[in-house]
Motif scaffolding. Structure first.
Motif, PDB file in Angstrom:
ATOM      1  N   PHE A 208       6.170 -10.670 -28.312  1.00 20.67           N
ATOM      2  CA  PHE A 208       6.738  -9.587 -29.282  1.00 20.67           C
ATOM      3  C   PHE A 208       5.129  -9.168 -29.523  1.00 20.67           C
ATOM      4  O   PHE A 208       4.994  -7.551 -29.320  1.00 20.67           O
ATOM      5  CB  PHE A 208       7.449  -9.635 -30.419  1.00 20.67           C
ATOM      6  CG  PHE A 208       7.762  -8.719 -31.137  1.00 20.67           C
ATOM      7  CD1 PHE A 208       8.595  -7.605 -30.637  1.00 20.67           C
ATOM      8  CD2 PHE A 208       7.239  -8.665 -32.422  1.00 20.67           C
ATOM      9  CE1 PHE A 208       8.747  -6.458 -31.217  1.00 20.67           C
ATOM     10  CE2 PHE A 208       7.617  -7.252 -33.236  1.00 20.67           C
ATOM     11  CZ  PHE A 208       8.347  -6.273 -32.931  1.00 20.67           C
TER      12      PHE A 208
ATOM     13  N   CYS B  56       2.331  -9.164 -27.841  1.00 27.80           N
ATOM     14  CA  CYS B  56       1.786  -8.508 -26.610  1.00 27.80           C
ATOM     15  C   CYS B  56       2.525  -7.054 -26.325  1.00 27.80           C
ATOM     16  O   CYS B  56       1.667  -6.218 -26.043  1.00 27.80           O
ATOM     17  CB  CYS B  56       2.080  -9.336 -25.298  1.00 27.80           C
ATOM     18  SG  CYS B  56       0.954 -10.951 -25.494  1.00 27.80           S
ATOM     19  N   ASN B  57       3.671  -7.415 -26.519  1.00 26.96           N
ATOM     20  CA  ASN B  57       4.540  -6.064 -26.234  1.00 26.96           C
ATOM     21  C   ASN B  57       3.982  -4.821 -27.478  1.00 26.96           C
ATOM     22  O   ASN B  57       4.174  -3.573 -26.884  1.00 26.96           O
ATOM     23  CB  ASN B  57       5.990  -6.032 -26.460  1.00 26.96           C
ATOM     24  CG  ASN B  57       6.850  -7.031 -25.679  1.00 26.96           C
ATOM     25  OD1 ASN B  57       7.640  -7.733 -25.715  1.00 26.96           O
ATOM     26  ND2 ASN B  57       6.289  -7.223 -24.399  1.00 26.96           N
ATOM     27  N   GLN B  58       4.072  -5.342 -28.540  1.00 27.01           N
ATOM     28  CA  GLN B  58       3.524  -4.214 -29.590  1.00 27.01           C
ATOM     29  C   GLN B  58       2.148  -3.488 -29.151  1.00 27.01           C
ATOM     30  O   GLN B  58       1.958  -2.475 -29.650  1.00 27.01           O
ATOM     31  CB  GLN B  58       3.650  -4.684 -30.769  1.00 27.01           C
ATOM     32  CG  GLN B  58       4.806  -5.008 -31.638  1.00 27.01           C
ATOM     33  CD  GLN B  58       5.652  -3.666 -31.682  1.00 27.01           C
ATOM     34  OE1 GLN B  58       5.248  -2.655 -31.617  1.00 27.01           O
ATOM     35  NE2 GLN B  58       6.907  -3.973 -32.214  1.00 27.01           N
TER      36      GLN B  58
ATOM     37  N   ILE C  32       1.746  -4.142 -23.822  1.00 25.08           N
ATOM     38  CA  ILE C  32       1.790  -4.999 -22.725  1.00 25.08           C
ATOM     39  C   ILE C  32       3.224  -5.395 -22.306  1.00 25.08           C
ATOM     40  O   ILE C  32       3.791  -6.288 -23.106  1.00 25.08           O
ATOM     41  CB  ILE C  32       0.764  -6.484 -23.081  1.00 25.08           C
ATOM     42  CG1 ILE C  32      -0.577  -5.850 -23.220  1.00 25.08           C
ATOM     43  CG2 ILE C  32       0.886  -7.081 -21.705  1.00 25.08           C
ATOM     44  CD1 ILE C  32      -1.500  -7.124 -23.808  1.00 25.08           C
TER      45      ILE C  32
ATOM     46  N   GLU D 119       7.070  -2.321 -25.863  1.00 27.17           N
ATOM     47  CA  GLU D 119       5.980  -1.840 -25.116  1.00 27.17           C
ATOM     48  C   GLU D 119       5.839  -0.422 -24.719  1.00 27.17           C
ATOM     49  O   GLU D 119       5.002   0.186 -24.653  1.00 27.17           O
ATOM     50  CB  GLU D 119       5.678  -2.701 -23.955  1.00 27.17           C
ATOM     51  CG  GLU D 119       6.569  -2.438 -22.891  1.00 27.17           C
ATOM     52  CD  GLU D 119       7.853  -3.536 -22.910  1.00 27.17           C
ATOM     53  OE1 GLU D 119       8.032  -3.898 -23.992  1.00 27.17           O
ATOM     54  OE2 GLU D 119       8.672  -3.749 -21.673  1.00 27.17           O
TER      55      GLU D 119
ATOM     56  N   ALA E 233       4.923   1.320 -27.954  1.00 26.34           N
ATOM     57  CA  ALA E 233       3.444   1.122 -28.039  1.00 26.34           C
ATOM     58  C   ALA E 233       2.559   2.215 -27.145  1.00 26.34           C
ATOM     59  O   ALA E 233       1.697   2.759 -27.649  1.00 26.34           O
ATOM     60  CB  ALA E 233       3.130  -0.278 -27.765  1.00 26.34           C
TER      61      ALA E 233
ATOM     62  N   PHE F 249      -7.571  -9.655 -23.322  1.00 27.20           N
ATOM     63  CA  PHE F 249      -6.299  -9.096 -24.100  1.00 27.20           C
ATOM     64  C   PHE F 249      -6.214  -7.477 -24.429  1.00 27.20           C
ATOM     65  O   PHE F 249      -5.255  -6.858 -24.115  1.00 27.20           O
ATOM     66  CB  PHE F 249      -6.051  -9.712 -25.507  1.00 27.20           C
ATOM     67  CG  PHE F 249      -4.881  -9.416 -26.376  1.00 27.20           C
ATOM     68  CD1 PHE F 249      -3.517  -9.728 -25.877  1.00 27.20           C
ATOM     69  CD2 PHE F 249      -4.859  -8.779 -27.333  1.00 27.20           C
ATOM     70  CE1 PHE F 249      -2.392  -9.469 -26.419  1.00 27.20           C
ATOM     71  CE2 PHE F 249      -3.738  -8.449 -28.252  1.00 27.20           C
ATOM     72  CZ  PHE F 249      -2.489  -8.871 -27.618  1.00 27.20           C
TER      73      PHE F 249
END
Lengths: 482, 180
Positions: free
Chosen positions: A433, A435-437, A440, B4, B7, B29
């Motif tokens: 989550f 990473c999604n935010q 990604i 995503e 975002a 990252f």
């Protein structure tokens, strides 16, 4: 011919692993199915082998007949009919691969890998250092290497050109009596690589062998023998792929490494045999015996493996630390997805004093797969002041897969120190989550997290290989969550 | 809509408890994140040189002086560092709408000032910030245009910065009664 062989070999290594999945349309020379003494004589004759090697094969075969397939591994192996396999197949001629025959899914895979197909077209014309089915197609850079006195050639060539060396080292680390599959390989092995680095020589380029199973119903049984004489150094890489087929194919190889006094051998492999489809149909059965011996004092061997392929993997690259002050390392990332099964690990046998070994094993399981680490660290009573550090981590993706660890430790004296650490973890929803935010997508996030998890091992690979391994990890796990 | 995509459309959510991702460097990252957004926008990936420059510049904004690029995402970060790291990521991604969820919790005064400075520097006429907090303290540094009081999932009272001061003085009980 080529002013910079290193770059060329890098190109080969970084691109060739991904030619998997398709069948190359070539004329192939087969022998009849089945296994008996006549077949073995036929193989030996086709390869124009000396009498002593035929003897070796026959002894191995007779021993194999007395053995049963091992059942101790945590694997569900469907019965294998050893009479239903072709034990020798060789391409009659080399032929450029046609891109048009590549299936669209494979083309998509190339796109994902960022390898342009134009590059692939060029590559088809490049001589690849490769073992196709039962014979070596081509070994490159032989001239460059011979300047340093290094012998690097196909096993069959070595038998013809350097029979004394082959005879001296063959079966010395893995005798044909070692296990069921070692006996089978010793009886029917067809080709592989032979490498000898003479005293005091540092091999200036990375050596690599690329194995490919192409023909249907065929087993591949290659043999690799690497010898680093006193004070020598060599880094060796191995890659492998196979076409997608519905039936299973057998691969039973042997790798033997001999590291003499003050010598060092680095062996890296990215195993990418066809793993079967998402329902577990097809795929390679990979039963491999790999072992090295640090024979002289201060010798060093390191195994680094990235295992992503095969329907079944049974493989324990091991080291015998015979000399004093010897060093052995085992770094492994094993990924299983869908219905793949892996039982892999290592054995470190400490015989020499002050010998040191390190084991870092990272298992990643997804889908319905089973992934096991099986290891033995043994210190004999005479081997004083030995050190071992083992770390076995398992990462689970999803709740249908399994991770298993069987570490065995036998310490025969009280001056040695053995350490073992193990963890099991899951990729957390929170990490995904997070990473999604940041924008990604989940699949990329898994690739990122898994590569982070496997970093300690990937860092040990030769750099060009590591890049490829990272991509491979991400692709192997695609679609495994969600 | 998956997170995503939100975002990549320009919504940023800062976490109250940012997770750790071992083995994944901040550089890797952030580069993955920045390029994911660029891909979504149909732009080519950012060059390494350009990216490194941008990282340095944004790091300075949130006063992260030590080498960030090789540290693993939030691994071994102190509470304050984690919050600064959130603001740093926000600066990198240049969102249009940022939601800061209790970013002030567990921060000392210096870190609070740094975080607030970061927000103030990023604030311009093209973006908006929703700052979720329980305390006036943060609002000494980030001066809000509007203050809304949420209760039971609904906005029950709205006002300007004076409302926050009123709340600080009177507490929240009286707002609850407004709902009834």
């Amino acid at each position: 011919m080529d002013s910079n062989p290193k770059e060329n070999i890098i190109e080969e290594v970084t691109n060739k692993d991904y030619e998997f999945g398709f069948v190359t349309d070539i004329e192939t020379d087969f022998i009849p199915k089945g296994l008996n003494e006549d077949i073995i004589r036929l193989i030996s004759k086709k390869k124009e082998e000396p009498e002593w090697l035929l003897d070796f094969r026959l002894k191995a075969f007779r021993h194999w007949q007395t053995l049963k397939m091992p059942t101790w591994a945590h694997l569900t192996i469907p019965p294998i009919d050893f009479q239903d396999i072709i034990y020798y197949a060789a391409p009659k001629q080399r032929k450029a691969k046609s891109l048009d025959e590549v299936d669209p899914e494979l083309l998509a895979t190339f796109d994902k890998l960022g390898i342009s197909l134009d590059e692939q077209k060029k590559l088809s014309g490049v001589a690849v250092d490769a073992v196709m089915d039962s014979t070596s197609v081509k070994t490159t850079f032989q001239e460059t290497l011979s300047k340093h006195g290094i012998i690097f050639m196909s096993f069959s060539e070595a038998v013809k050109q350097h029979p004394d060396l082959v005879k001296k080292y063959l079966g010395k680390v893995v005798p044909y009596t070692d296990n069921f599959f070692a006996a089978l390989n010793s009886a029917v092995f067809s080709d592989g690589s032979f490498c000898y680095v003479p005293k005091g020589v540092r091999c200036p380029i990375e050596l690599s062998t690329y194995f490919r199973i192409n023909a249907a119903n065929t087993g591949q049984f290659e043999r690799t023998l690497i010898v680093a004489d006193e004070g020598a150094y060599v880094s060796y890489m191995e890659g492998c792929t196979a076409p997608q087929r519905d039936e299973n194919q057998l691969h039973a190889a042997i790798v033997e490494i001999i590291s003499e006094k003050d010598a060092e051998v680095k062996y890296s492999t990215v195993q990418n045999w066809y793993p079967g489809d998402k329902d577990g149909k097809g795929g390679i059965y990979n039963f491999v015996t790999k072992r090295g011996i640090c024979r002289g004092d201060n010798a060093k061997i390191s195994w680094t493996q990235v295992e992503t392929g095969s329907a079944i993997t049974w493989k324990y690259p091991s080291c015998i630390l015979k000399g004093d002050n010897t060093v052995a390392e085992f770094y492994s990332v094993a990924v299983t997805n869908n219905y793949q099964q892996a039982d892999t690990g290592t054995k470190m046998i400490h015989i020499g004093k002050n010998s040191r070994s390190t084991i870092i094993s990272k298992g990643i399981s997804a889908g319905h797969s089973q992934n096991g680490y099986r290891g033995l660290v043994k210190v004999v009573p005479e081997a004083s002041n030995c050190r071992n550090f083992s770390q076995c981590d398992s990462l689970l993706l999803g709740d249908q897969c399994g991770a298993h660890t069987w570490p065995y430790v036998e310490c025969g004296n009280d001056s040695s120190i053995l350490e073992h650490e193990a963890t099991t973890s899951k990729i957390s929803e929170d990490q995904l989550f997070y990473c999604n935010q940041r924008g990604i997508p989940t699949e990329k996030a898994i690739g990122l997290i898994v590569n982070g998890y496997a970093k300690d091992v990937l860092n040990k690979l030769p750099m060009e290989f590591a890049v490829e391994a990272q991509k491979l990890l991400s692709i192997t796990l695609e679609g495994s969550v969600g | 809509m998956p997170p995503e995509e939100r975002a990549n459309l320009g919504i940023f959510l800062s976490f109250q408890y940012p997770v750790e991702i071992p083995g994944v460097s901040m550089q890797n990252f952030m580069r993955t994140a920045v390029n994911a957004k660029r891909e979504y926008q149909g732009l080519p990936p950012m060059s390494m040189i350009e990216f490194t420059k941008m990282m340095k510049q944004k790091q300075a904004m949130v006063e992260i002086t030590e080498k960030l690029q090789n540290r693993y995402v939030n691994v071994g970060f102190s509470g304050g560092e984690k919050k600064k790291n959130e603001i740093f990521q926000m600066a990198m991604l240049e969102p249009e709408l940022s939601i800061l969820d209790e970013t002030d919790s567990g921060l000392d005064i210096d870190a609070l000032r740094i975080v607030a400075n970061g927000v103030n520097q990023l604030h311009n006429e093209h973006n908006a910030f929703v700052v979720i907090t329980h305390y006036q303290r943060l609002l000494d540094y980030i001066v809000p245009d509007f203050v809304h009081v949420m209760y039971d999932g609904r906005i029950v009272k709205s006002g300007d910065k004076k409302l926050a001061l009123e709340l600080e003085e009177k507490g929240y009980e009286w707002v609850k009664e407004l709902k009834l």
